[in-house]
Design a protein around this motif. Structure first.
Motif, PDB file in Angstrom:
ATOM      1  N   PRO A 164       0.815  -1.223   0.000  1.00 52.54           N
ATOM      2  CA  PRO A 164       0.000   0.000   0.000  1.00 52.54           C
ATOM      3  C   PRO A 164       0.851   1.277   0.000  1.00 52.54           C
ATOM      4  O   PRO A 164       0.431   2.296  -0.532  1.00 52.54           O
ATOM      5  CB  PRO A 164      -0.827  -0.115   1.277  1.00 52.54           C
ATOM      6  CG  PRO A 164      -0.915  -1.581   1.537  1.00 52.54           C
ATOM      7  CD  PRO A 164       0.416  -2.138   1.072  1.00 52.54           C
ATOM      8  N   SER A 165       2.048   1.229   0.564  1.00 53.91           N
ATOM      9  CA  SER A 165       2.904   2.421   0.565  1.00 53.91           C
ATOM     10  C   SER A 165       3.330   2.816  -0.847  1.00 53.91           C
ATOM     11  O   SER A 165       3.700   3.964  -1.084  1.00 53.91           O
ATOM     12  CB  SER A 165       4.127   2.216   1.455  1.00 53.91           C
ATOM     13  OG  SER A 165       4.887   1.123   1.022  1.00 53.91           O
ATOM     14  N   LYS A 211       0.069   4.780  -2.000  1.00 57.56           N
ATOM     15  CA  LYS A 211      -0.248   5.907  -1.121  1.00 57.56           C
ATOM     16  C   LYS A 211      -1.744   6.227  -1.080  1.00 57.56           C
ATOM     17  O   LYS A 211      -2.131   7.364  -0.833  1.00 57.56           O
ATOM     18  CB  LYS A 211       0.532   7.155  -1.549  1.00 57.56           C
ATOM     19  CG  LYS A 211       2.013   7.091  -1.280  1.00 57.56           C
ATOM     20  CD  LYS A 211       2.266   7.058   0.198  1.00 57.56           C
ATOM     21  CE  LYS A 211       3.707   7.308   0.544  1.00 57.56           C
ATOM     22  NZ  LYS A 211       3.941   7.166   1.960  1.00 57.56           N
ATOM     23  N   GLY A 212      -2.587   5.238  -1.368  1.00 52.01           N
ATOM     24  CA  GLY A 212      -4.027   5.446  -1.330  1.00 52.01           C
ATOM     25  C   GLY A 212      -4.584   6.191  -2.531  1.00 52.01           C
ATOM     26  O   GLY A 212      -5.796   6.390  -2.631  1.00 52.01           O
ATOM     27  N   LEU A 213      -3.725   6.612  -3.444  1.00 52.03           N
ATOM     28  CA  LEU A 213      -4.170   7.395  -4.600  1.00 52.03           C
ATOM     29  C   LEU A 213      -5.026   6.575  -5.558  1.00 52.03           C
ATOM     30  O   LEU A 213      -6.002   7.089  -6.120  1.00 52.03           O
ATOM     31  CB  LEU A 213      -2.966   7.972  -5.350  1.00 52.03           C
ATOM     32  CG  LEU A 213      -2.041   8.895  -4.554  1.00 52.03           C
ATOM     33  CD1 LEU A 213      -0.888   9.377  -5.424  1.00 52.03           C
ATOM     34  CD2 LEU A 213      -2.808  10.066  -3.980  1.00 52.03           C
ATOM     35  N   PHE A 214      -4.673   5.317  -5.749  1.00 47.49           N
ATOM     36  CA  PHE A 214      -5.433   4.453  -6.655  1.00 47.49           C
ATOM     37  C   PHE A 214      -6.830   4.205  -6.094  1.00 47.49           C
ATOM     38  O   PHE A 214      -7.827   4.325  -6.795  1.00 47.49           O
ATOM     39  CB  PHE A 214      -4.696   3.131  -6.890  1.00 47.49           C
ATOM     40  CG  PHE A 214      -3.487   3.262  -7.763  1.00 47.49           C
ATOM     41  CD1 PHE A 214      -3.534   2.866  -9.089  1.00 47.49           C
ATOM     42  CD2 PHE A 214      -2.300   3.789  -7.274  1.00 47.49           C
ATOM     43  CE1 PHE A 214      -2.424   2.988  -9.903  1.00 47.49           C
ATOM     44  CE2 PHE A 214      -1.193   3.920  -8.083  1.00 47.49           C
ATOM     45  CZ  PHE A 214      -1.247   3.519  -9.408  1.00 47.49           C
ATOM     46  N   HIS A 253      -4.604  -5.063  -5.977  1.00 48.35           N
ATOM     47  CA  HIS A 253      -4.314  -6.305  -5.250  1.00 48.35           C
ATOM     48  C   HIS A 253      -2.879  -6.182  -4.749  1.00 48.35           C
ATOM     49  O   HIS A 253      -1.954  -6.031  -5.546  1.00 48.35           O
ATOM     50  CB  HIS A 253      -4.448  -7.519  -6.173  1.00 48.35           C
ATOM     51  CG  HIS A 253      -5.800  -7.651  -6.780  1.00 48.35           C
ATOM     52  ND1 HIS A 253      -6.846  -8.266  -6.138  1.00 48.35           N
ATOM     53  CD2 HIS A 253      -6.292  -7.217  -7.969  1.00 48.35           C
ATOM     54  CE1 HIS A 253      -7.917  -8.235  -6.910  1.00 48.35           C
ATOM     55  NE2 HIS A 253      -7.609  -7.588  -8.022  1.00 48.35           N
ATOM     56  N   TYR A 254      -2.699  -6.226  -3.431  1.00 47.75           N
ATOM     57  CA  TYR A 254      -1.363  -6.110  -2.841  1.00 47.75           C
ATOM     58  C   TYR A 254      -0.802  -7.490  -2.553  1.00 47.75           C
ATOM     59  O   TYR A 254      -1.448  -8.303  -1.895  1.00 47.75           O
ATOM     60  CB  TYR A 254      -1.423  -5.267  -1.564  1.00 47.75           C
ATOM     61  CG  TYR A 254      -1.806  -3.832  -1.855  1.00 47.75           C
ATOM     62  CD1 TYR A 254      -0.904  -2.968  -2.455  1.00 47.75           C
ATOM     63  CD2 TYR A 254      -3.075  -3.355  -1.553  1.00 47.75           C
ATOM     64  CE1 TYR A 254      -1.251  -1.652  -2.744  1.00 47.75           C
ATOM     65  CE2 TYR A 254      -3.434  -2.045  -1.829  1.00 47.75           C
ATOM     66  CZ  TYR A 254      -2.524  -1.204  -2.432  1.00 47.75           C
ATOM     67  OH  TYR A 254      -2.877   0.090  -2.717  1.00 47.75           O
ATOM     68  N   SER A 255       0.409  -7.727  -3.024  1.00 47.19           N
ATOM     69  CA  SER A 255       1.017  -9.052  -2.880  1.00 47.19           C
ATOM     70  C   SER A 255       1.771  -9.222  -1.575  1.00 47.19           C
ATOM     71  O   SER A 255       1.933 -10.339  -1.102  1.00 47.19           O
ATOM     72  CB  SER A 255       1.982  -9.321  -4.047  1.00 47.19           C
ATOM     73  OG  SER A 255       3.101  -8.454  -3.987  1.00 47.19           O
ATOM     74  N   GLY A 256       2.285  -8.142  -1.026  1.00 48.95           N
ATOM     75  CA  GLY A 256       3.245  -8.268   0.053  1.00 48.95           C
ATOM     76  C   GLY A 256       4.635  -8.355  -0.559  1.00 48.95           C
ATOM     77  O   GLY A 256       4.800  -8.387  -1.781  1.00 48.95           O
ATOM     78  N   ILE A 257       5.628  -8.410   0.292  1.00 48.01           N
ATOM     79  CA  ILE A 257       7.018  -8.379  -0.155  1.00 48.01           C
ATOM     80  C   ILE A 257       7.527  -9.784  -0.469  1.00 48.01           C
ATOM     81  O   ILE A 257       7.243 -10.734   0.252  1.00 48.01           O
ATOM     82  CB  ILE A 257       7.904  -7.739   0.933  1.00 48.01           C
ATOM     83  CG1 ILE A 257       7.496  -6.277   1.131  1.00 48.01           C
ATOM     84  CG2 ILE A 257       9.381  -7.826   0.572  1.00 48.01           C
ATOM     85  CD1 ILE A 257       8.200  -5.593   2.278  1.00 48.01           C
ATOM     86  N   LEU A 268       5.706  10.650  -4.884  1.00 50.07           N
ATOM     87  CA  LEU A 268       5.887  11.053  -6.277  1.00 50.07           C
ATOM     88  C   LEU A 268       5.747   9.839  -7.206  1.00 50.07           C
ATOM     89  O   LEU A 268       5.137   9.917  -8.268  1.00 50.07           O
ATOM     90  CB  LEU A 268       7.243  11.727  -6.487  1.00 50.07           C
ATOM     91  CG  LEU A 268       7.543  12.203  -7.912  1.00 50.07           C
ATOM     92  CD1 LEU A 268       6.460  13.159  -8.427  1.00 50.07           C
ATOM     93  CD2 LEU A 268       8.904  12.877  -7.961  1.00 50.07           C
ATOM     94  N   GLY A 269       6.284   8.712  -6.773  1.00 51.27           N
ATOM     95  CA  GLY A 269       6.154   7.479  -7.559  1.00 51.27           C
ATOM     96  C   GLY A 269       4.706   7.080  -7.724  1.00 51.27           C
ATOM     97  O   GLY A 269       4.267   6.729  -8.825  1.00 51.27           O
ATOM     98  N   ALA A 270       3.931   7.130  -6.652  1.00 49.78           N
ATOM     99  CA  ALA A 270       2.511   6.769  -6.722  1.00 49.78           C
ATOM    100  C   ALA A 270       1.766   7.699  -7.677  1.00 49.78           C
ATOM    101  O   ALA A 270       0.913   7.258  -8.459  1.00 49.78           O
ATOM    102  CB  ALA A 270       1.883   6.813  -5.331  1.00 49.78           C
ATOM    103  N   GLN A 271       2.089   8.978  -7.644  1.00 47.42           N
ATOM    104  CA  GLN A 271       1.440   9.935  -8.540  1.00 47.42           C
ATOM    105  C   GLN A 271       1.748   9.617 -10.004  1.00 47.42           C
ATOM    106  O   GLN A 271       0.853   9.622 -10.857  1.00 47.42           O
ATOM    107  CB  GLN A 271       1.880  11.365  -8.201  1.00 47.42           C
ATOM    108  CG  GLN A 271       1.375  11.823  -6.847  1.00 47.42           C
ATOM    109  CD  GLN A 271       2.067  13.091  -6.350  1.00 47.42           C
ATOM    110  OE1 GLN A 271       3.172  13.434  -6.770  1.00 47.42           O
ATOM    111  NE2 GLN A 271       1.409  13.778  -5.421  1.00 47.42           N
ATOM    112  N   LYS A 272       3.007   9.348 -10.298  1.00 44.57           N
ATOM    113  CA  LYS A 272       3.392   9.041 -11.683  1.00 44.57           C
ATOM    114  C   LYS A 272       2.794   7.713 -12.152  1.00 44.57           C
ATOM    115  O   LYS A 272       2.360   7.590 -13.299  1.00 44.57           O
ATOM    116  CB  LYS A 272       4.923   9.016 -11.812  1.00 44.57           C
ATOM    117  CG  LYS A 272       5.551  10.387 -11.778  1.00 44.57           C
ATOM    118  CD  LYS A 272       7.049  10.302 -11.970  1.00 44.57           C
ATOM    119  CE  LYS A 272       7.428  11.079 -13.202  1.00 44.57           C
ATOM    120  NZ  LYS A 272       8.877  11.087 -13.436  1.00 44.57           N
TER     121      LYS A 272
END
Length: 187
Positions: A11-12, A15-18, A26-30, A174-178
């Motif tokens: 989720p980081s 950043k909640g933008l999506f 769908h978040y996989s985890g690390i 910034l990455g999440a925005q792009k």
């Protein structure tokens, strides 16, 4: 049945933008095991024909803040060299022993080979690659085995060096925005 599904590691990275835009993530985890499990689960439950992987990566080749489409995934942590195999090669894997090639999707993004491993890279990998992540190869292998297209784009957060951990955290928004802007072009 959905034509495509979106997978990110954490989720980081969004950043909640999506979610704020009503986009299901769908978040996989690390790591590779978590990514493989999530890819299989998402493909089975959604019936998608394309899995889209957006996320972050380190690179000493590409500039920070750049979006890079992955052309190939390799395993930077597969090392059975004491038995005579090249680093990055999975012994006795008849179908995908080494690099997994992805079909290009974006015409305006640079392409790069991504080395996946179950470690946060802070130095040069033993395999030839221009960027590093912790989930991509596993996603690619599951997709290949299930005949699902994988499109993977990484936002370069850091130089995969001794300041990588700090740079990664500083550049997530910034990455999440792009990545969101790019994803909205796919729809």
């Amino acid at each position: 049945m959905s034509e495509h599904a979106l997978v990110m590691a954490l989720p980081s990275e969004s950043k909640g933008l999506f979610e704020a835009e009503g986009i299901e993530v769908h978040y996989s985890g690390i790591g590779k095991v978590n990514a493989a499990f999530k890819a299989f689960e998402v493909i089975q439950t959604t019936g998608c024909k394309t899995l889209i992987n957006l996320g972050t990566a380190g690179s000493s080749h590409f500039d920070a803040h750049e979006l890079v489409e992955v052309s190939h995934f390799v395993q930077r942590d597969m090392d059975v060299s004491p038995l005579g195999f090249e680093v990055g090669i999975t012994p006795m894997d008849q179908h995908f022993p080494g690099a997994i090639k992805l079909a290009p999707f974006f015409t305006d993004l640079p392409q790069g080979i991504c080395g996946t491993g179950d470690s946060f890279a802070t130095g040069q990998p033993k395999v030839a690659c221009q960027l590093v992540d912790m989930e991509g190869y596993a996603l690619a292998k599951v997709c290949k085995k299930l005949d699902v297209r994988l499109i993977s784009v990484k936002y370069i957060t850091d130089g995969a060096n001794d300041t990588a951990t700090l740079d990664w955290e500083d550049n997530l928004l910034l990455g999440a925005q792009k990545l969101l802007s790019l994803y909205q072009k796919i729809k």
